[in-house]
Enzyme design. Sequence first.
Site, PDB file in Angstrom:
ATOM      1  N   GLU A 190      11.529  10.325 -10.545  1.00  0.00           N
ATOM      2  CA  GLU A 190      12.001   8.905 -10.150  1.00  0.00           C
ATOM      3  C   GLU A 190      13.248   8.248 -11.049  1.00  0.00           C
ATOM      4  O   GLU A 190      12.826   6.380 -10.656  1.00  0.00           O
ATOM      5  CB  GLU A 190      11.597   8.292 -10.127  1.00  0.00           C
ATOM      6  CG  GLU A 190      10.488   9.476  -8.787  1.00  0.00           C
ATOM      7  CD  GLU A 190       9.312   9.022  -8.030  1.00  0.00           C
ATOM      8  OE1 GLU A 190       8.710   7.635  -8.150  1.00  0.00           O
ATOM      9  OE2 GLU A 190       8.745   9.403  -6.326  1.00  0.00           O
ATOM     10  N   GLU A 269       7.878  15.839  -2.994  1.00  0.00           N
ATOM     11  CA  GLU A 269       6.357  14.493  -2.991  1.00  0.00           C
ATOM     12  C   GLU A 269       6.189  14.524  -1.553  1.00  0.00           C
ATOM     13  O   GLU A 269       6.947  13.470  -0.957  1.00  0.00           O
ATOM     14  CB  GLU A 269       6.774  13.741  -3.910  1.00  0.00           C
ATOM     15  CG  GLU A 269       6.041  13.904  -5.199  1.00  0.00           C
ATOM     16  CD  GLU A 269       5.773  12.058  -6.334  1.00  0.00           C
ATOM     17  OE1 GLU A 269       5.726  11.599  -5.480  1.00  0.00           O
ATOM     18  OE2 GLU A 269       5.813  12.346  -7.317  1.00  0.00           O
TER      19      GLU A 269
END
Length: 684
Positions: A190, A269
């Site tokens: 991320e 995710e």
Amino acid sequence: MARKIDYSALLFAAWFISFSIAVQHDSSVQRSFIIDYDNNTFLKDGQPFQYISGSIHYFRLLPDSWDDRLAKMRAAGLNAVQIYVPWNFHMPRPGQHRFTGSADLDLFLALAQKHDLLAIVRAGPYICAEWDFGGLPAWLLQRNASMVMRSSDPQFLAAVDEWMAVLLPIIARRLYSSGGNVIMVQLENEYGSTGQCDLAYIRHLYQLGRRYLGNQTVLFSTDNTLTCVAKERQFYATIDFGVDGTRSLKDTFAPLRALQPKGPLVNSEYYAGWLDHWSSPHVRVGAQLVADGLARMLAYGVNVNIYMFFGGTNFGYWNGANSPPFEPQPTSYDYDAPIAENGDTRYKYQLIRQVIKDATGRQPSPVPRNSSASSFGRVKLQRSASLLGNLDSLIVNRLDGKLPVTMESLGQFQGFALYGTQISEDFKAVAPSLTSSYSLRVEKVRDFVYAFASSSSKPSLGQFLGFISYAESAAVLNFTASDLSSIRNIWLLVENCGHVNSGPDIQGNVKGIIGQVTLNGAPLNGWRSYSLDFDRLAAKLPYAKRLAASEEPQAAQASLYMGRLILDKNNLTDTYANLSTFCKGQLWINGFNLGRYWPCAGPQVTLYVPRAVLREGSNSVAVLELLQAPCLSDSSCRIDFLREPDVGFRSKSVADSAISLRFRGKFAVPSSADQLPSVDDERI
Ligand SMILES: *[C@@H]1O[C@H](CO)[C@@H](O)[C@H](O)[C@H]1NC(C)=O
Ligand SMILES: *[C@@H]1O[C@H](CO)[C@@H](O)[C@H](O)[C@H]1NC(C)=O
Ligand SMILES: *[C@@H]1O[C@H](CO)[C@@H](O)[C@H](O)[C@H]1NC(C)=O
Ligand SMILES: *[C@@H]1O[C@H](CO)[C@@H](O)[C@H](O)[C@H]1NC(C)=O
Ligand SMILES: *[C@@H]1O[C@H](CO)[C@@H](O)[C@H](O)[C@H]1NC(C)=O
Ligand SMILES: *[C@@H]1O[C@H](CO)[C@@H](O)[C@H](O)[C@H]1NC(C)=O
Ligand SMILES: *[C@@H]1O[C@H](CO)[C@@H](O)[C@H](O)[C@H]1NC(C)=O
């Protein structure tokens, strides 16, 4: 594995070995895992392949339970697991490598393969994971607190190179093409959320991946911002998102498709639950919504990783913190996941299993039994040691200076540090306003200060002045004292509540007392900074020792309470410690640090005690209580060992004390959790 390693030799040897193995396999068994861009799919051994994976963090449970959790994941119908590798867990100090016990990555991967689960490895160096410092070792801050983390700062890259030369060869040996189960490797995580876009760093990581893992291995990124890593077109780009009933999957993937028009769709995710923070309600995500969203994705051909499938526990001091505002995560990482913290398969698990079965047409293996927990009744505790009375056994390191030094400078990367200063005779001249009211101000507190004072004649018999927490708007503590001689020594015990694990505040994320401390406006100069080891004291203190009255300082805060739990060998099971008669601190059983407790803030009330830390006969129970002074005169101090956990299911269990009121309501539920759907049923 704490030995010295010649990195350059190792690097070449590992590359050479993995390369030779890969070549051998290519000519015999054709094991391959690649991307078919034309057909928007992964190809496993030449056949289209869709992965249905679940996240599990091997470092958040004890190795005894690895087999059970992996069996349950396989029995849910998953064909892969996704793991993070926390650098700081494997390399607690520079040059020190740990790959045994909970850190035995190689064994974990082998076990997953035994259960017919492929592995997706997110190798760091940064992982987030709501883990201390997002997996970065805090000794980087000791080397240079200004080092720019997650960047091409040469100091950072040098440390990364050193670590990757150890880690990536281990992964290389477990690659699918080499006969193992690792199909994909992610580097960084991320990255867009840093706000920095250092492409030299990203390219460097990519080259490391290629050097150690070969040209065929799928290297991927997970990043929703798509403004940095994905534009490079080196790493295969994936995104992550939770339940969203309002948008079509086509719309959700549209921005990614615009950048990466071809290849399999991946949600790295898919949130089956959510994380908690101290002082905020326990977050739950409805089982039916999670199952429905999963069904939609599988039908659309998305490769999914369910985050978390099993959450586990932040034992010791391993939790991270979000910031700003600074909000540490509790000990339980239950995550409202399909498999509960103790291994129970929830209603959510059953629904997901059905969805996968319907989507794949495959009959999964039978679900293993729940891991039963037991109630072991009540253990009484008594105060056995105080902070100021045991400095000799607690202190590990000491640095003196005009100002306090950071915990990292002391080599204290987790837990507690202590700062002491002496108020000199002429301080009155410096601060003429001194009367009986005092105002202690700390420039910056990271993260929780417990303040004590003692007279010069009996430094061990201190009094508790109060505390300053990260939640206060100003780091000021007001107190009264009859005269200056009774507060001759000022002691500040500081707790590192977890290094920030994401966002810009991971930079310069040092702990302890930062800057100047003043009393009634006048600077206190001349500090002794100590690193402390409560783990050592908690492990060696005999349970029977009770403080003699003469040894008992008025300050009972920051004291160790000891008791013993007697267990039969026939019924050693998991259990939950109810810490409700205490307020905030740390629990050890048989010297194993089970983590932080803080029922005064909630939402978590009980701590998970895995069977593996218990033994037949006498088990030593040690509690470090930081905020309250219970059971001084009687034996009302107790821990009830329960069969059921309470990590915040019962919101009423958040105590209504004055201390808790200082925390409750300080923080809003995190904004990302606001977008989560509410729980649609009471079944967990
Ligand atoms: C991929 O697509 C091409 C044409 O679009 C087709 O010829 C080929 O058989 C497909 N491959 C697989 C494995 O389905
Ligand atoms: C610490 O790191 C900063 C940022 O990279 C750098 O400017 C500085 O020179 C470093 N200090 C030392 C002592 O190496
Ligand atoms: C990987 O690619 C590089 C650059 O194209 C090449 O030099 C190298 O020989 C390749 N290695 C393998 C193992 O194929
Ligand atoms: C396992 O435990 C969960 C909750 O802890 C419960 O809902 C479930 O029914 C149990 N499963 C079995 C097979 O007993
Ligand atoms: C443990 O086993 C003993 C005898 O087998 C029994 O008396 C006791 O109640 C058991 N304790 C628990 C907590 O199950
Ligand atoms: C502490 O005392 C100062 C001076 O009397 C006052 O301004 C301040 O509001 C007090 N702070 C707290 C937290 O009580
Ligand atoms: C934990 O102990 C407190 C205080 O004795 C009690 O009120 C509470 O119900 C207990 N929690 C559980 C889950 O039993």
